[in-house]
Each structure stands twice: as structure tokens, then as C-alpha cells.
Design an enzyme around this catalytic site. Sequence first.
Site, PDB file in Angstrom:
ATOM      1  CG  HIS A 128       5.232   4.415   9.249  1.00 46.61           C
ATOM      2  ND1 HIS A 128       4.343   3.586   8.600  1.00 46.61           N
ATOM      3  CD2 HIS A 128       5.880   5.095   8.267  1.00 46.61           C
ATOM      4  CE1 HIS A 128       4.447   3.755   7.295  1.00 46.61           C
ATOM      5  NE2 HIS A 128       5.378   4.676   7.072  1.00 46.61           N
TER       6      HIS A 128
ATOM      7  NE  ARG B 178      -1.263   2.430   2.962  1.00 49.56           N
ATOM      8  CZ  ARG B 178      -0.744   3.530   3.522  1.00 49.56           C
ATOM      9  NH1 ARG B 178      -0.640   4.649   2.813  1.00 49.56           N
ATOM     10  NH2 ARG B 178      -0.286   3.513   4.765  1.00 49.56           N
ATOM     11  CG  ASP B 179       3.465   4.193   2.981  1.00 45.67           C
ATOM     12  OD1 ASP B 179       3.286   5.129   2.191  1.00 45.67           O
ATOM     13  OD2 ASP B 179       4.123   4.310   4.018  1.00 45.67           O
TER      14      ASP B 179
ATOM     15  CG  ASN C  26       7.687   3.497   4.075  1.00 47.55           C
ATOM     16  OD1 ASN C  26       7.254   4.237   4.939  1.00 47.55           O
ATOM     17  ND2 ASN C  26       7.056   3.293   2.924  1.00 47.55           N
TER      18      ASN C  26
ATOM     19  CB  CYS D   9       4.665  10.947   2.128  1.00 48.94           C
ATOM     20  SG  CYS D   9       3.121  11.816   2.518  1.00 48.94           S
TER      21      CYS D   9
ATOM     22  CG  HIS E 106       9.379   7.713   5.834  1.00 47.71           C
ATOM     23  ND1 HIS E 106       8.985   7.896   4.529  1.00 47.71           N
ATOM     24  CD2 HIS E 106       8.288   7.239   6.475  1.00 47.71           C
ATOM     25  CE1 HIS E 106       7.710   7.549   4.387  1.00 47.71           C
ATOM     26  NE2 HIS E 106       7.264   7.159   5.566  1.00 47.71           N
TER      27      HIS E 106
END
Length: 320
Positions: free
Chosen positions: A222, A29-30, A264, A255, A224
Site C-alpha cells: 500500500h 474508504r481510504d 494513494n 491519512c 502513497h
Amino acid sequence: MTIPEPALPMVVPAEGLPARVRIHEVGARDGLQNEKATVPTEVKAEFVRRLADAGLTTIEATSFVHPKWVPQLADAEQLFPLVRDLPGVHLPVLVPNDRGLDRALALGADRIAVFASATESFAKANLNRTVDEALAMFAPVVEKARAANLHVRGYLSMCFGDPWEGAVPVPQVVRVCRALLDLGCDELSLGDTIGVATPGHVQALLAALNEQHIPTSALGVHFHDTYGQALSNTLAALQHGVTTVDASAGGLGGCPYAKSATGNLATEDLVWMLQGLGIDTGVDLGRLTATSVWMAGRLGRPSPSRTVKALGGTTQPHKE
């Protein structure tokens, strides 16, 4: 292609760390939402299947946002039925509003996530609302999801810094975390959206949340890797007792609304570190690395993950 489980790293446990960590895999997804070229639905489904085969048990499958905003995930209705019956795998999906929740419910999703911001600037850029307006929008969504016995995750972006506002005060982050839990979220994911956190900042935020009676057990992180700090920040979180860590296979992602956000934390890099610390994840690093090499071939570029580069050789990307 099969990459065997490496003999290294040597396992040397450290005191004060959890025995097991649950990896919340966000690559499907991300990781893919920022891709310019459309990734075919069947490739996405195969990606999820391979991640599950590598031992990941929480794989964020897709997002039920309007296709106008995230075109890469416009095939959510087609994708989810292809993977929803994977045994022993949770497949949370992102929903922005009541309409997104209805779409997810219609397909049998049992875990959702909503996404808020700790800063006004990002709330405006991402949701075209103030922080409080976004929380008000999520309130009926979370209530409806809980009434349907869904597990609800709350993402909170810009917890450590914002590209427009700079440093984000810890109390400001704590306030929005408290509000998300009060809405009924089961867990929170603390996002370092532009990758500016450092270990002391991570531990200070976690301590501040505990002081406001927000338990560490309800928190995930989460990170990065913009400044190469994602693993050190993760270790700081583990030392505080966090046992849920978000990561993206092959280091995919960024993002779309924060251009300074790079990829990520790579799941392979995380597993390598945890394996060396003797922390159980249930993930087969060889199979995971092979999956990321495979996806790199589909995307036409090498994975940025250092572990994938080390274990996958110099031939990536390639086609099977």
C-alpha cells in the site's frame, strides 16, 4: 461519459513478474475518508458500483469506526446494504474494535480489516494506544471474526518511515507483522503511509519477512505517492513476487492522522503500468478512468492521477 480502452501502452512483458495482480481498491474508504465536505451516501454507493463495473473485484466499501473519528464514513450502516449484493465482488470493511465488528456482522460483511502501526507514535496518534495495546485490542476481534468464517486483513501503517520517529527499523516492522499473523490475520497490507519508501527498502523488508517465515503470498503493498515513488516501489514488490496491490481510483486519499501523507497510488496509473507489462488485472481502464472523472466532478476538483488526466482530457471535473 465513456472513455474507450486506449490502444496504448504497447505490451512488452518483463521477466520475473507475476501473470496476474489483484488490485485491492481503497478509493471508496481510504480515498473518501479525508474529504471535508460530506459525500452523499448514494454517491458513494454509485462509486462502488462503477468501480465494480470497471472490473475491480475487491473494493473496500467503508469503515465501522465511531463517527466522531471519521465523520465522512458515519453512514456505513446505510451504505453497505446498497452495495453488498454486487456479484463477484468482495467488499471488505475496516473495523477498529469489537463493537465495529458487531456492526459489520449485523450487515452481513464477510471480510474485515484491522489497522495496526509499526511505530509507537502513530499507534498513539491513531488509536491512543501503544503498539502492543493495539494488538491486544485486536486479538478478540480477529478471533471472533475467524470464528464467524470472515476473511481478516491486517493493515500495518508506517512500515517505511514515520513523521515523528523518522526511519523505521526493518526488524521493528517484522515483529508487528509476525504478531498480526499470529493473531489470525489471513493477509497483511504493508503501508508506506507517508510515501517515503524506495525500491531497495521495499525489497529489503520483503526479504526480511520471508526470512522470518512470512510468505510473500500473505503480503500486499500500500504505497502513497508523496515523493513520486509509488509505481517504482510497486514494481520492486512485484519483482519479489507480491501479487496484491492496494490502490485508489483517481489517486484519492491520504491519512487524517499523518499530515505529510498525500494521496494513494492511483488505480489508473497502476493499471496502465501493469497493462504495459502484460500483467492481467481484469480491469477495464477506460471504464475506470471514466469513473474517476465522474467522481472528480462530484468532489469539485480534478483527479491527481496522471493517467486520468491523460485519458480523461482537460474537462474534468464536470457533471454528467
